[in-house]
Design an enzyme around this catalytic site. Structure first.
Site, PDB file in Angstrom:
ATOM      1  N   ARG A 261     -15.908  51.521 -39.495  1.00  0.00           N
ATOM      2  CA  ARG A 261     -15.916  52.403 -40.659  1.00  0.00           C
ATOM      3  C   ARG A 261     -14.652  53.248 -40.685  1.00  0.00           C
ATOM      4  O   ARG A 261     -14.246  53.790 -39.667  1.00  0.00           O
ATOM      5  CB  ARG A 261     -17.141  53.323 -40.625  1.00  0.00           C
ATOM      6  CG  ARG A 261     -18.433  52.534 -40.693  1.00  0.00           C
ATOM      7  CD  ARG A 261     -19.650  53.436 -40.711  1.00  0.00           C
ATOM      8  NE  ARG A 261     -20.861  52.611 -40.645  1.00  0.00           N
ATOM      9  CZ  ARG A 261     -22.093  53.097 -40.615  1.00  0.00           C
ATOM     10  NH1 ARG A 261     -22.297  54.415 -40.627  1.00  0.00           N
ATOM     11  NH2 ARG A 261     -23.123  52.285 -40.569  1.00  0.00           N
ATOM     12  N   ARG A 276     -18.345  60.298 -33.769  1.00  0.00           N
ATOM     13  CA  ARG A 276     -17.939  59.583 -34.977  1.00  0.00           C
ATOM     14  C   ARG A 276     -16.689  58.767 -34.690  1.00  0.00           C
ATOM     15  O   ARG A 276     -15.587  59.298 -34.635  1.00  0.00           O
ATOM     16  CB  ARG A 276     -17.686  60.597 -36.101  1.00  0.00           C
ATOM     17  CG  ARG A 276     -17.650  60.017 -37.504  1.00  0.00           C
ATOM     18  CD  ARG A 276     -17.512  61.114 -38.536  1.00  0.00           C
ATOM     19  NE  ARG A 276     -18.669  62.001 -38.567  1.00  0.00           N
ATOM     20  CZ  ARG A 276     -19.785  61.760 -39.274  1.00  0.00           C
ATOM     21  NH1 ARG A 276     -19.861  60.685 -40.012  1.00  0.00           N
ATOM     22  NH2 ARG A 276     -20.789  62.600 -39.250  1.00  0.00           N
ATOM     23  N   GLU A 348     -28.181  62.879 -35.757  1.00  0.00           N
ATOM     24  CA  GLU A 348     -28.660  61.568 -36.206  1.00  0.00           C
ATOM     25  C   GLU A 348     -28.307  60.476 -35.199  1.00  0.00           C
ATOM     26  O   GLU A 348     -27.171  60.369 -34.746  1.00  0.00           O
ATOM     27  CB  GLU A 348     -28.034  61.229 -37.562  1.00  0.00           C
ATOM     28  CG  GLU A 348     -28.484  59.862 -38.057  1.00  0.00           C
ATOM     29  CD  GLU A 348     -27.656  59.347 -39.241  1.00  0.00           C
ATOM     30  OE1 GLU A 348     -27.016  60.172 -39.931  1.00  0.00           O
ATOM     31  OE2 GLU A 348     -27.656  58.125 -39.449  1.00  0.00           O
ATOM     32  N   ARG A 388     -24.001  56.916 -29.477  1.00  0.00           N
ATOM     33  CA  ARG A 388     -24.702  58.199 -29.563  1.00  0.00           C
ATOM     34  C   ARG A 388     -25.850  58.261 -28.556  1.00  0.00           C
ATOM     35  O   ARG A 388     -26.197  59.335 -28.068  1.00  0.00           O
ATOM     36  CB  ARG A 388     -25.220  58.429 -30.989  1.00  0.00           C
ATOM     37  CG  ARG A 388     -24.077  58.708 -31.954  1.00  0.00           C
ATOM     38  CD  ARG A 388     -24.535  59.191 -33.309  1.00  0.00           C
ATOM     39  NE  ARG A 388     -23.380  59.431 -34.175  1.00  0.00           N
ATOM     40  CZ  ARG A 388     -23.453  59.900 -35.417  1.00  0.00           C
ATOM     41  NH1 ARG A 388     -24.624  60.211 -35.936  1.00  0.00           N
ATOM     42  NH2 ARG A 388     -22.362  60.100 -36.133  1.00  0.00           N
TER      43      ARG A 388
END
Length: 415
Positions: A261, A276, A348, A388
């Site tokens: 991404r 991220r 998240e 994560r």
RNA sequence: GGAUAGAUGGGUGAGUUGGCUGAAACCACGUCCCUGCUAAGGACGCGUACGGGUAACCGUACCGAGGGUUCGAAUCCCUCUCUGUCCA
């Protein structure tokens, strides 16, 4: 894509629902208008074409009988000109409609709470109690540095920011996590799949990443090929343009892939650490179901991800996303947020969505429902984001001296 | 990389001197009938999408994809993609 028939039939209700997701009623009016224009253009074209086909048939008979075709040809030629205009009008109407329709998000379910952004999401429940520390817990990048687990500098050297490299122990845990997750999901009935990370435009349109979010995707130079942002894309599109036998459903799949991404809209967010990244690893769940069973499969998928976290002894909570925070293709979504003691917050780690027939309509995935072909429902969920999860283990299992205990369930996977 | 053959409905597979083929035939599948027991016979139906109609049904499009020629193309021409075989 939303159901355009619904738009024609019950505009006000649909408009009210989509306004919760920030879709302007004017835009929908325009969509409705364009749909009507297309229908008219099609009707015009088809009437003309029917006449043309009939005349062409006559033409053949004339020729066979040796009759003079001059007069007929003049009629046919005149009609042809009209057809060309009508065809052009239809093409333009079609393009205009598609451009707009493909950019309209899915209709949020009535159960989706009102709200603008993540602050309005509604907690469903907490699972496991965060442990209390007798010292101040560190954040994962401190632990990473202290243990030599994550090399941020060299990752950046190899590529650019938001890349990192895992060392020895961390690399082993990552691999253990992937294997553990896949095995866990397989036990819940999800068939393990290994899919590739490069897909074409049609696949990304099918699941809704394109045409609207091209800026977030890595595109291969000079080709209409992209790196996948999630395994949801290849897994769901496996059945693109197919009509499935009813006994094949539900199709439950799990797969591990790298995800890519650009994070175009996330400048400045989570720049520190490994939260991220441009490339990250994820084990995904995808389900293709009959409409009437998607609700239940959704619950199973949420439970699967939650139980996975519990098995790893990671405290987490389930959150129902509000309308404003809902993704483009989702009718409703439950996020799983894992407790990060270093950050003293829930973050998240999984997102489970039911897109209902939104992706199925785009990707043309149907099943034989008796005599009819009915659009299936598609669902997707992470189980889990691997990086994560590693971070969560580091922060939750840290000891006062900075060392990190390995969760029991992972031990058999680490050699 | 070079040469060559090909891409048709769920499957096999006709159709390439352009019109009567949305597509033969066979298989599979479905409904019904007959028969009655280790297996067989018969009738009919059976692609997808969109639009119109209460419905029967009608219209349009689709024979790898896109474009062209033509009154008319699965059939002719061009481009692309993919597959098989042979040669480097």
């Amino acid at each position: 894509m939303i159901d355009l028939k619904l738009l024609q039939k019950d505009f006000d209700a649909l408009s009210a629902k989509l306004s919760r997701k920030g879709v302007d009623a004017e835009l929908l009016k325009e969509l409705k208008q364009k749909n009507e224009t297309l229908k008219e253009a099609k009707a015009t074209y088809e009437t003309l074409q029917a006449a043309q086909n009939a005349m062409s048939k006559e033409f053949g008979i004339y020729k066979q009988q040796g009759k003079d075709v001059a007069e007929l040809k003049a009629k046919v030629d005149a009609n042809k000109l009209k057809i060309n205009d009508a065809l052009e009008a239809q093409r333009i109407a079609q393009e205009a409609l598609e451009l707009l329709a493909m950019a309209i998000p899915n209709i949020p379910d009535d159960s989706v709470p009102e709200g603008a952004d993540e602050n309005d999401n509604v907690e469903i429940k907490k699972v496991l109690t965060p442990r209390s520390f007798s010292f101040t817990p560190k954040e994962h990048w401190e632990l990473a540095e202290q243990n030599g687990w994550i090399d941020f500098e060299r990752g950046v050297k190899l590529a650019t920011s938001r890349f990192s490299v895992l060392h020895t122990e961390a690399a082993k845990i990552e691999r253990a996590l992937i294997n553990f997750m896949l095995d866990f999901n397989a036990q819940r009935g999800f068939a393990e799949m290994s899919v590739h990370a490069i897909v074409n435009r049609a696949a990304l349109e099918g699941t809704g990443q394109l045409p609207k979010f091209e800026n977030d995707l890595y595109k291969l130079e000079g080709q209409e090929l992209f790196l996948i942002p999630t395994a949801e894309v290849p897994l769901t599109n496996l059945y693109q343009d197919e009509i499935l036998p009813p006994e094949a459903l539900p199709i439950l799949m799990t797969g591990y892939t790298s995800c890519f991404r650009k994070e175009a809209g996330a400048a400045g967010r989570d720049t520190r650490g490994m939260i991220r990244q441009h490339q990250f690893h994820k084990v995904e769940l995808v389900a293709i179901t009959k409409p009437e069973e998607s609700e239940k499969v959704f619950e199973d998928m949420v439970a699967c991800a939650s139980d996975l976290l519990s098995a790893l002894e990671l405290p987490h909570r389930l959150v129902r996303l509000c309308a404003g925070d809902l993704g483009f293709g989702a009718a409703y979504t439950v996020d799983l947020e894992v407790w990060l003691p270093g950050q003293n917050t829930y973050r998240e780690i999984s997102s489970v969505s039911n897109t209902r027939d939104f992706q199925a309509r785009r990707a043309k995935i149907r099943y034989k429902d008796g005599k009819n072909n009915t659009l299936v429902h598609t669902l997707n969920g992470s189980s889990l984001a691997v990086g994560r999860t590693l971070i969560a283990i580091m922060e939750n299992f840290q000891n006062e001296d900075g060392s990190i205990t390995i969760p029991e369930v992972l031990k058999p996977y680490i050699r």
